[in-house]
Structures are given as structure tokens and as C-alpha cells.
Design an enzyme around this catalytic site. Sequence first.
Site, mmCIF file in Angstrom:
data_model
loop_
_atom_site.group_PDB
_atom_site.id
_atom_site.type_symbol
_atom_site.label_atom_id
_atom_site.label_comp_id
_atom_site.label_asym_id
_atom_site.label_seq_id
_atom_site.Cartn_x
_atom_site.Cartn_y
_atom_site.Cartn_z
ATOM 1 N N GLY A 13 45.399 36.110 47.190
ATOM 2 C CA GLY A 13 44.458 35.506 46.446
ATOM 3 C C GLY A 13 42.724 34.885 47.129
ATOM 4 N N HIS A 16 37.871 37.579 44.975
ATOM 5 C CA HIS A 16 36.202 38.152 45.670
ATOM 6 C C HIS A 16 36.030 39.084 44.482
ATOM 7 C CE1 HIS A 16 37.605 40.750 48.309
ATOM 8 N NE2 HIS A 16 38.194 40.157 49.284
ATOM 9 N N HIS A 19 38.619 42.274 45.334
ATOM 10 C CA HIS A 19 39.926 42.559 44.360
ATOM 11 C C HIS A 19 39.649 42.405 43.033
ATOM 12 C CE1 HIS A 19 41.096 39.116 47.111
ATOM 13 N NE2 HIS A 19 41.934 40.036 47.565
ATOM 14 N N GLN A 43 53.291 38.515 56.912
ATOM 15 C CA GLN A 43 52.542 39.935 57.875
ATOM 16 C C GLN A 43 52.041 38.302 58.665
ATOM 17 O OE1 GLN A 43 51.387 40.429 53.363
ATOM 18 N NE2 GLN A 43 49.452 40.605 54.691
ATOM 19 N N LYS A 131 39.300 49.624 51.994
ATOM 20 C CA LYS A 131 39.048 48.570 53.125
ATOM 21 C C LYS A 131 40.582 48.126 54.070
ATOM 22 C CE LYS A 131 38.286 43.673 53.511
ATOM 23 N NZ LYS A 131 38.336 43.620 54.620
ATOM 24 N N ASP A 132 41.867 48.314 53.020
ATOM 25 C CA ASP A 132 42.754 48.388 54.645
ATOM 26 C C ASP A 132 43.732 49.447 54.166
ATOM 27 O OD1 ASP A 132 43.694 45.121 55.085
ATOM 28 O OD2 ASP A 132 42.528 45.223 52.962
ATOM 29 N N VAL A 158 34.153 47.612 47.827
ATOM 30 C CA VAL A 158 33.383 46.164 47.836
ATOM 31 C C VAL A 158 32.966 45.662 48.761
ATOM 32 C CG1 VAL A 158 32.417 44.500 46.011
ATOM 33 C CG2 VAL A 158 33.967 46.437 45.367
ATOM 34 N N SER A 167 35.647 40.370 52.046
ATOM 35 C CA SER A 167 36.987 39.877 52.497
ATOM 36 C C SER A 167 37.368 38.578 52.533
ATOM 37 C CB SER A 167 37.111 40.101 54.291
ATOM 38 O OG SER A 167 38.602 38.889 54.460
ATOM 39 N N SER A 168 38.552 38.116 52.054
ATOM 40 C CA SER A 168 38.966 36.078 52.101
ATOM 41 C C SER A 168 38.425 35.691 53.137
ATOM 42 C CB SER A 168 40.538 36.239 51.483
ATOM 43 O OG SER A 168 40.789 36.737 50.186
HETATM 44 P P1 AMP Z 1 44.429 40.782 50.009
HETATM 45 O O1 AMP Z 1 44.929 38.990 49.666
HETATM 46 O O2 AMP Z 1 43.158 40.074 51.427
HETATM 47 O O3 AMP Z 1 45.551 40.922 50.814
HETATM 48 O O4 AMP Z 1 44.041 42.305 48.983
HETATM 49 C C1 AMP Z 1 44.754 42.595 48.261
HETATM 50 C C2 AMP Z 1 44.504 43.702 47.835
HETATM 51 O O5 AMP Z 1 42.847 43.610 47.607
HETATM 52 C C3 AMP Z 1 43.862 44.361 48.230
HETATM 53 O O6 AMP Z 1 45.104 46.296 48.676
HETATM 54 C C4 AMP Z 1 42.748 45.022 49.808
HETATM 55 O O7 AMP Z 1 42.566 46.418 50.170
HETATM 56 C C5 AMP Z 1 41.898 45.131 48.839
HETATM 57 N N1 AMP Z 1 40.271 44.563 48.111
HETATM 58 C C6 AMP Z 1 40.552 43.216 49.602
HETATM 59 N N2 AMP Z 1 38.893 43.000 50.113
HETATM 60 C C7 AMP Z 1 38.195 44.575 50.234
HETATM 61 C C8 AMP Z 1 37.332 45.254 49.862
HETATM 62 N N3 AMP Z 1 36.178 44.387 49.609
HETATM 63 N N4 AMP Z 1 36.876 45.943 48.179
HETATM 64 C C9 AMP Z 1 37.949 46.710 48.109
HETATM 65 N N5 AMP Z 1 39.237 46.726 47.676
HETATM 66 C C10 AMP Z 1 39.539 44.928 48.503
#
Ligand code: AMP
Length: 262
Positions: A13, A16, A19, A43, A131-132, A158, A167-168
Amino acid sequence: MRGSLLGFVPTMGALHEGHLSLVRRARSECDAVVASIFVNPLQFAPGEDFAKYPRTFEADCRSLQMEGVDVLFAPDVAEMYPNGSVTTVTVSEIGDRLDGSSRPGHFTGVATVVAKLFHAVAPTRAYFGQKDAAQLAVLQQMVRDLNFDVELVGCVIVRDWDGLALSSRNKYLSGIERRHARVLHRTLLQLQGMIAEGERQSTALVRGGMETLKAEAGIRVDYFAIVDANTLLPVTSAETGTLVAVAAYVGSTRLIDNFLVA
Ligand code: AMP
């Protein structure tokens, strides 16, 4: 929908454009798209930011609806981990490298929740951000080892206008920290330049990158690594497909970024 492609975008969640880029890619390649929002306590280590992790559920729902997501799965903690659940998924070795080394247990939390989400959603393809990069490598290993019938798709990073990867956690940064944080992308661009000019030796590349990172006030480097993108083991020479990855604390916020050598 027999024979149709089901795309899945797992998230925590606070959505941005990063996502949403995954959602759009899934939308363009699949017949139906499921997204999930779940801030996964497993995690986060004690003392990490689970409690203060940004939660913007209403806005997230609107964004997902606008992007044409068919189903949103947003379980609560008790639904994902009912009382008495004790089984976890640990991806040995690779799960202890890079972020797994700095955040012990982190990738066990990630692998466990993603395994459970895969069972719940049963997707054909699941979309993850590059990114991850370490997370993607760990999950590829899990999918192979545990015979999950799903294809993982890595999607481009992105970035914001100033190069900072979205990033969140960027929400945590003060104005000045935000300026310091730009050094991550600047360092990666510098490394891309060095590689384009013919420098392939990891020792020289790491030295160059670390000098730039250390010259930036307000940054504490967690790791700066040149590794095989699949095993996350260090390589002596940066070749096509090699992962160049950085993690650093800006104040108390831990940020990550990377690129794959062209
Ligand atoms: P998270 O909500 O941080 O767990 O991210 C959910 C998914 O979004 C994961 O697969 C992340 O790698 C991807 N994600 C997060 N930030 C970015 C970004 N800046 N560009 C592309 N994918 C992203």
C-alpha cells in the site's frame, strides 16, 4: 476463466507511480489483474517501521480502481496469520545476502507472505519491481524450489524528477534528507558512466561509488555491492546483467536502489 492469464501485483500500500506501473504492465499483459495491500508484520524486525509504515487505504483503493484492477485483496493480520500459525518459508543462503544480511529474517517474512498470497490468488504471472532486486532474486529461488506455477515478472524502477527511486518510505524524509538521498541515484549514474568507459573491475567500481556516497553528509551506507543478479554473490567483474546495488540510511530512513549492467 479457463486458459486466461491472471496477473497479480502484491504491495504494502501507500501506492505511488512505481506500484501503478506494475499494475499497468499486468493490465497490458493479462486478462484480469488482482492487487493486494498488506503491511506484512513478519518482514519487519522489532524496532523497524511497521507501526509507522504509511497507510493510505482509501486513496489506494481509488488509484487501483482508476487503473482498472479487477480485484483488491486486502486481508488483515489475523486473516493472513491466524492464531497458531507457525510455519514460515526460509530461502537459505540467498535470503541472507544484501538486505537479508542487514535485516535478518526479512526475506523469511517476505517469502512466507508471498507464498501465502500466491496460494490465495493463484496467479499466472506476478509483477515485482526491480527496485527490490534482492527480493526478486529470493522469490525466483522460492518459486523454483517450491514448484509454484507462476511466472515472476521484474519491472523497471520508476523514479521521481530528481532521480530518487519512488518508495513509500520517501514520505519519511525531511526536505534536507530528501536532497541528501539523491546521492544514491547520482552514485549509480557515476558507476554506469565508469562501466561505459570500460571499467569492469568491481574493486575499482566499488571504490569510486563509496567515495561519492561517503562525501555526502547525512548518509550512512549499509551496503554497496556488485553481485550476480540471481545468486546475489559478489562478482569480480561487472558484466552484462550484473547487479549494482546500494542501500543507505538517510537519517533513520533506509533507502535502496540499483541497476543491472547493460
Ligand atoms: P512495496 O509496497 O514497497 O512492498 O512494493 C510493492 C511492489 O512495488 C514491489 O514489487 C516493489 O518492488 C514495487 N516497487 C516499489 N517501488 C517501486 C518503484 N519505484 N518502481 C517500480 N516498482 C516499485
